[in-house]
Design a protein around this motif. Structure first.
Motif, PDB file in Angstrom:
ATOM      1  N   GLN A  92       0.790  -1.133   0.238  1.00 25.33           N
ATOM      2  CA  GLN A  92      -0.024   0.018  -0.005  1.00 25.33           C
ATOM      3  C   GLN A  92       0.820   1.161   0.034  1.00 25.33           C
ATOM      4  O   GLN A  92       0.541   2.300  -0.546  1.00 25.33           O
ATOM      5  CB  GLN A  92      -0.880   0.042   1.086  1.00 25.33           C
ATOM      6  CG  GLN A  92      -0.214   0.156   2.646  1.00 25.33           C
ATOM      7  CD  GLN A  92      -0.052  -1.178   3.270  1.00 25.33           C
ATOM      8  OE1 GLN A  92       0.242  -2.182   2.554  1.00 25.33           O
ATOM      9  NE2 GLN A  92      -0.060  -1.321   4.641  1.00 25.33           N
ATOM     10  N   THR A  93       2.115   1.189   0.662  1.00 30.31           N
ATOM     11  CA  THR A  93       2.938   2.307   0.549  1.00 30.31           C
ATOM     12  C   THR A  93       3.491   2.874  -0.999  1.00 30.31           C
ATOM     13  O   THR A  93       3.929   3.815  -1.234  1.00 30.31           O
ATOM     14  CB  THR A  93       4.155   2.043   1.434  1.00 30.31           C
ATOM     15  OG1 THR A  93       4.812   1.075   1.032  1.00 30.31           O
ATOM     16  CG2 THR A  93       3.603   1.684   2.985  1.00 30.31           C
ATOM     17  N   PHE A  94       3.710   1.585  -1.750  1.00 28.25           N
ATOM     18  CA  PHE A  94       4.055   1.824  -3.249  1.00 28.25           C
ATOM     19  C   PHE A  94       2.832   2.351  -3.937  1.00 28.25           C
ATOM     20  O   PHE A  94       3.172   3.221  -4.796  1.00 28.25           O
ATOM     21  CB  PHE A  94       4.658   0.471  -3.686  1.00 28.25           C
ATOM     22  CG  PHE A  94       4.948   0.481  -5.106  1.00 28.25           C
ATOM     23  CD1 PHE A  94       5.899   1.097  -5.640  1.00 28.25           C
ATOM     24  CD2 PHE A  94       4.135  -0.268  -6.165  1.00 28.25           C
ATOM     25  CE1 PHE A  94       6.301   1.089  -6.912  1.00 28.25           C
ATOM     26  CE2 PHE A  94       4.527  -0.049  -7.450  1.00 28.25           C
ATOM     27  CZ  PHE A  94       5.420   0.393  -7.629  1.00 28.25           C
ATOM     28  N   GLU A  95       1.679   1.744  -3.712  1.00 30.56           N
ATOM     29  CA  GLU A  95       0.426   2.173  -4.508  1.00 30.56           C
ATOM     30  C   GLU A  95       0.194   3.623  -3.905  1.00 30.56           C
ATOM     31  O   GLU A  95      -0.462   4.245  -4.864  1.00 30.56           O
ATOM     32  CB  GLU A  95      -0.655   1.355  -4.117  1.00 30.56           C
ATOM     33  CG  GLU A  95      -0.572  -0.327  -4.745  1.00 30.56           C
ATOM     34  CD  GLU A  95      -1.514  -0.954  -4.254  1.00 30.56           C
ATOM     35  OE1 GLU A  95      -2.314  -0.816  -3.227  1.00 30.56           O
ATOM     36  OE2 GLU A  95      -1.691  -2.385  -5.020  1.00 30.56           O
ATOM     37  N   GLY A  96       0.427   4.148  -2.989  1.00 30.85           N
ATOM     38  CA  GLY A  96       0.167   5.378  -2.536  1.00 30.85           C
ATOM     39  C   GLY A  96       1.259   6.722  -2.901  1.00 30.85           C
ATOM     40  O   GLY A  96       1.000   7.843  -2.833  1.00 30.85           O
ATOM     41  N   LEU A  97       2.290   6.012  -3.871  1.00 34.99           N
ATOM     42  CA  LEU A  97       3.391   7.183  -4.233  1.00 34.99           C
ATOM     43  C   LEU A  97       2.565   8.047  -5.332  1.00 34.99           C
ATOM     44  O   LEU A  97       3.095   9.018  -5.463  1.00 34.99           O
ATOM     45  CB  LEU A  97       4.382   6.286  -5.080  1.00 34.99           C
ATOM     46  CG  LEU A  97       5.358   5.420  -4.024  1.00 34.99           C
ATOM     47  CD1 LEU A  97       6.472   4.783  -4.864  1.00 34.99           C
ATOM     48  CD2 LEU A  97       5.894   6.325  -2.994  1.00 34.99           C
ATOM     49  N   HIS A  98       1.639   7.646  -5.960  1.00 31.84           N
ATOM     50  CA  HIS A  98       1.048   8.542  -7.078  1.00 31.84           C
ATOM     51  C   HIS A  98       0.396   9.958  -6.341  1.00 31.84           C
ATOM     52  O   HIS A  98       0.749  10.998  -6.897  1.00 31.84           O
ATOM     53  CB  HIS A  98      -0.313   7.783  -7.599  1.00 31.84           C
ATOM     54  CG  HIS A  98       0.323   6.752  -8.595  1.00 31.84           C
ATOM     55  ND1 HIS A  98       0.734   7.065  -9.733  1.00 31.84           N
ATOM     56  CD2 HIS A  98       0.140   5.518  -8.294  1.00 31.84           C
ATOM     57  CE1 HIS A  98       1.131   5.692 -10.490  1.00 31.84           C
ATOM     58  NE2 HIS A  98       0.703   5.014  -9.620  1.00 31.84           N
ATOM     59  N   GLU A  99      -0.150   9.768  -5.047  1.00 34.13           N
ATOM     60  CA  GLU A  99      -0.664  10.819  -4.484  1.00 34.13           C
ATOM     61  C   GLU A  99       0.573  11.798  -3.933  1.00 34.13           C
ATOM     62  O   GLU A  99       0.526  12.976  -3.926  1.00 34.13           O
ATOM     63  CB  GLU A  99      -1.314  10.373  -3.183  1.00 34.13           C
ATOM     64  CG  GLU A  99      -2.097  11.488  -2.232  1.00 34.13           C
ATOM     65  CD  GLU A  99      -2.796  11.187  -1.330  1.00 34.13           C
ATOM     66  OE1 GLU A  99      -3.301  11.958  -0.338  1.00 34.13           O
ATOM     67  OE2 GLU A  99      -3.040   9.990  -1.176  1.00 34.13           O
ATOM     68  N   GLN A 105       4.650  17.818  -7.588  1.00 28.32           N
ATOM     69  CA  GLN A 105       4.219  18.537  -8.766  1.00 28.32           C
ATOM     70  C   GLN A 105       3.550  19.812  -8.371  1.00 28.32           C
ATOM     71  O   GLN A 105       3.793  20.861  -8.884  1.00 28.32           O
ATOM     72  CB  GLN A 105       3.686  17.774  -9.684  1.00 28.32           C
ATOM     73  CG  GLN A 105       4.248  16.403 -10.273  1.00 28.32           C
ATOM     74  CD  GLN A 105       3.580  15.631 -11.082  1.00 28.32           C
ATOM     75  OE1 GLN A 105       2.468  15.580 -10.995  1.00 28.32           O
ATOM     76  NE2 GLN A 105       4.262  14.736 -12.214  1.00 28.32           N
ATOM     77  N   LYS A 106       2.651  19.696  -7.466  1.00 29.83           N
ATOM     78  CA  LYS A 106       1.833  21.008  -7.154  1.00 29.83           C
ATOM     79  C   LYS A 106       2.532  21.828  -6.109  1.00 29.83           C
ATOM     80  O   LYS A 106       2.547  23.214  -6.454  1.00 29.83           O
ATOM     81  CB  LYS A 106       0.771  20.429  -6.399  1.00 29.83           C
ATOM     82  CG  LYS A 106      -0.341  21.555  -6.074  1.00 29.83           C
ATOM     83  CD  LYS A 106      -1.678  21.167  -5.506  1.00 29.83           C
ATOM     84  CE  LYS A 106      -2.682  22.178  -5.215  1.00 29.83           C
ATOM     85  NZ  LYS A 106      -3.851  21.796  -4.508  1.00 29.83           N
ATOM     86  N   TYR A 107       3.405  21.550  -5.144  1.00 30.66           N
ATOM     87  CA  TYR A 107       3.979  22.331  -4.093  1.00 30.66           C
ATOM     88  C   TYR A 107       5.479  22.487  -4.506  1.00 30.66           C
ATOM     89  O   TYR A 107       6.257  23.358  -3.876  1.00 30.66           O
ATOM     90  CB  TYR A 107       3.739  21.770  -2.650  1.00 30.66           C
ATOM     91  CG  TYR A 107       2.355  21.629  -2.683  1.00 30.66           C
ATOM     92  CD1 TYR A 107       1.522  22.832  -2.190  1.00 30.66           C
ATOM     93  CD2 TYR A 107       1.345  20.334  -2.479  1.00 30.66           C
ATOM     94  CE1 TYR A 107       0.085  22.791  -1.990  1.00 30.66           C
ATOM     95  CE2 TYR A 107       0.140  20.338  -2.086  1.00 30.66           C
ATOM     96  CZ  TYR A 107      -0.429  21.668  -1.950  1.00 30.66           C
ATOM     97  OH  TYR A 107      -1.818  21.566  -1.713  1.00 30.66           O
ATOM     98  N   GLY A 108       6.069  21.619  -5.205  1.00 30.83           N
ATOM     99  CA  GLY A 108       7.545  21.447  -5.287  1.00 30.83           C
ATOM    100  C   GLY A 108       7.797  22.525  -6.613  1.00 30.83           C
ATOM    101  O   GLY A 108       6.943  22.720  -7.298  1.00 30.83           O
TER     102      GLY A 108
END
Length: 201
Positions: A92-99, A105-108
């Protein structure tokens, strides 16, 4: 003459993937198996010589808990690089990488150098293959390492490898020609005649 470069790095990812342990291994060559959950952010610094230049990293280890997400996002600003960490034993920690990628991308910054790190590669009970991690990184044009905060495997390589890419871009930005005023470049410190490459922490 060598210049002193100061780069800000952030470490992001879900809770309990080993972000703080990776930082501790990089800074102090130690491993704490029952490290407390990070609340907000933790900070570390390390200096070393890279490609003949003095490089100093300011590293911000951010909390993975959703409760602190709005706080930690503010630390993305001004970061030259990011380690995006998941736990190879918890899918689940891998699948959460998209978020996390969306946040970066938004804040960096647009030229943020991102390295995907699959932590705990020393464990036999993995749920995410190396090929999956490499494919995710390749699809997003990120760098990739599998690491072990416990054994130290590839930990230096992840931090130093990310720094090397940032340094290459920074050297181009502050090259012999006058840089364009529109170019956003990492902070460059004035040379310290007595400075060494050792860790000041």
């Amino acid at each position: 003459m060598p210049q002193n470069f100061l780069f800000k790095l952030i470490i992001v990812g879900d809770v309990a993937v080993g972000k703080s342990c990776l930082l501790l291994q990089f800074l102090e060559r130690t491993f704490v198996p029952d490290h407390d959950v990070t609340l907000g952010v933790e900070f570390g610094t390390k200096a070393f010589v890279l490609n003949g230049q003095q490089v100093k990293l300011h590293i911000w280890d951010t909390a993975g808990l959703e409760t602190f997400r709005s706080i930690t996002r503010s630390y993305y600003r001004g970061a030259a690089g990011a380690l995006l960490v998941y736990d190879v034993t918890r899918r689940q920690t891998f699948e959460g990488l998209h978020e996390w990628v969306q946040d970066l991308q938004k804040y960096g910054t647009p030229d943020l150098v991102v390295t995907v790190v699959g932590n705990k590669c020393d464990r036999p009970d993995r749920q995410v293959s190396r090929d999956e991690g490499e494919m995710f990184a390749r699809e997003n044009h990120f760098n990739f390492f599998e690491c072990s905060a416990k054994t130290g495997e590839n930990v230096d390589e992840a931090f130093i490898g990310t720094s090397r890419i940032i340094l290459s871009a920074a050297e181009e930005a502050v090259g012999p020609e006058e840089p364009d005023d529109d170019v956003v470049k990492p902070e460059v410190e004035k040379p310290n005649n007595g400075g060494g490459g050792g860790c000041p922490c």
